[in-house]
Design a protein around this motif. Structure first.
Motif, PDB file in Angstrom:
ATOM      1  N   HIS A   9       0.828  -1.202   0.000  1.00 47.36           N
ATOM      2  CA  HIS A   9       0.000   0.000   0.000  1.00 47.36           C
ATOM      3  C   HIS A   9       0.866   1.258   0.000  1.00 47.36           C
ATOM      4  O   HIS A   9       0.573   2.229  -0.708  1.00 47.36           O
ATOM      5  CB  HIS A   9      -0.936  -0.006   1.212  1.00 47.36           C
ATOM      6  N   SER A  10       1.953   1.252   0.784  1.00 42.95           N
ATOM      7  CA  SER A  10       2.857   2.398   0.825  1.00 42.95           C
ATOM      8  C   SER A  10       3.540   2.585  -0.525  1.00 42.95           C
ATOM      9  O   SER A  10       3.689   3.708  -1.023  1.00 42.95           O
ATOM     10  CB  SER A  10       3.919   2.215   1.914  1.00 42.95           C
ATOM     11  N   HIS A  13       1.097   3.988  -2.979  1.00 43.39           N
ATOM     12  CA  HIS A  13       0.874   5.417  -2.710  1.00 43.39           C
ATOM     13  C   HIS A  13       2.042   6.253  -3.215  1.00 43.39           C
ATOM     14  O   HIS A  13       1.845   7.323  -3.839  1.00 43.39           O
ATOM     15  CB  HIS A  13       0.693   5.625  -1.201  1.00 43.39           C
ATOM     16  N   ARG A  16       1.897   6.627  -6.928  1.00 46.08           N
ATOM     17  CA  ARG A  16       0.891   7.599  -7.362  1.00 46.08           C
ATOM     18  C   ARG A  16       1.412   9.026  -7.185  1.00 46.08           C
ATOM     19  O   ARG A  16       1.193   9.896  -8.032  1.00 46.08           O
ATOM     20  CB  ARG A  16      -0.396   7.412  -6.556  1.00 46.08           C
TER      21      ARG A  16
END
Length: 311
Positions: A9-10, A13, A16
């Motif tokens: 998830h990190s 992120h 992005r």
């Protein structure tokens, strides 16, 4: 990577965020067309400071720029005059030791050799060898008057016409003369009051070594008869043109006047070379300039000559 980079998830992120920064052109991807263009640009400008490149490209007019029509410019000038009086078109130095009336004879008789313009253009040369002799005061008076004295000037808008062009008729360039060997003129540094055609003396005689030091240790300047220093009072241009591109115009203005000086010295049988290799700080102190409002720009070194046996 930041702590926790193994967390999917990190990592997602972070990717992005990076894509967003690349899309906003804050980050540049290595090997991308933009990266290659920037590398090419950096190589082309490498010998000069990055500030020179930044100034040039930050003061460009782009295709998206809008330009006013002549009628719109006139209306803008009328509104500006009503709200904000322009600065003076001419400077009067407040701290002169004394003054010398220096008006040129109306006909400039005896100062100019009758030659057509093409002959002057093709025969003009930058000469760095002088005889060290005096030059006639009437020649310097004619040179200054033809170069810098107004043909006419508006008391309302301060728009001024001279023999050289100037953006918006603002004429930001001021002239200072060091008279070293000029017949009838006290040796020293003078400001030329172009409006009244007067030399206002600012200093007693200066040592030749100091003059050479000011001129970047160029020893060929030692035998000059006169040094003509150019400065810019940029408030005159800034009043009408608020954009930073106007700083370019100050340099154009000095170039216009320098060419006029070159052609006049050629027509008078004098020698001349323009130099920008000056110690700005020393010269600014000698001229008693406010560095925040008046800038050292260059110098025309003028003399009799060339020296015997040299060209």
């Amino acid at each position: 990577m930041l702590a926790g980079h193994d967390d999917p998830h990190s990592r997602e992120h972070a990717e992005r965020v990076i894509r967003a920064l690349v899309g906003a052109e804050i980050l540049v991807e290595l090997g991308s067309p933009r990266d290659l263009r920037e590398q090419h640009m950096s190589a082309a400008w490498a010998p000069w400071s990055p500030l020179a490149r930044a100034f040039h490209y930050s003061t460009r007019f782009l295709d998206s720029n809008l330009f006013l029509s002549e009628a719109e410019q006139d209306e803008q000038l009328r509104r500006k005059l009503a709200a904000d009086p322009p600065p003076p078109a001419f400077k009067k130095h407040p701290d002169a030791l004394d003054s010398v009336p220096f008006a040129a004879d109306a006909s400039c008789a005896g100062t100019l050799v009758e030659r057509d313009l093409l002959t002057l253009l093709y025969n003009r040369r930058s000469v760095r060898s002088f005889s060290g002799d005096d030059i006639p005061g009437e020649k310097l008076a004619a040179l200054l008057a033809i170069t810098a004295a107004p043909i006419r000037s508006s008391d309302v808008s301060r728009t001024t016409l001279k023999t050289s062009p100037s953006g918006g008729g603002r004429h930001p360039t001021e002239l200072y003369v060091y008279a070293r060997r000029v017949a009838g003129v006290p040796e020293g540094l003078h400001h030329y009051d172009a409006r009244h055609q007067v030399l206002d003396r600012l200093t007693p005689p200066l040592a030749d070594d100091l003059l050479v030091h000011v001129c970047g240790d160029q020893t060929w300047t030692r035998d000059a008869s006169a040094y003509l220093f150019f400065t810019s009072v940029f408030a005159r241009n800034k009043w009408k043109y608020k954009v930073s591109r106007s700083y370019r115009i100050l340099h154009y203005d000095v170039g216009h006047l320098s060419q006029t000086v070159y052609l006049l010295t050629a027509a008078m049988g004098l020698s001349c070379t323009f130099t920008a290799a000056l110690r700005d700080e020393t010269l600014s102190r000698l001229l008693e300039l406010d560095d925040a409002t008046e800038l050292v720009m260059g110098c025309a070194v003028i003399g009799a000559g060339p020296a015997p046996g040299r060209a």
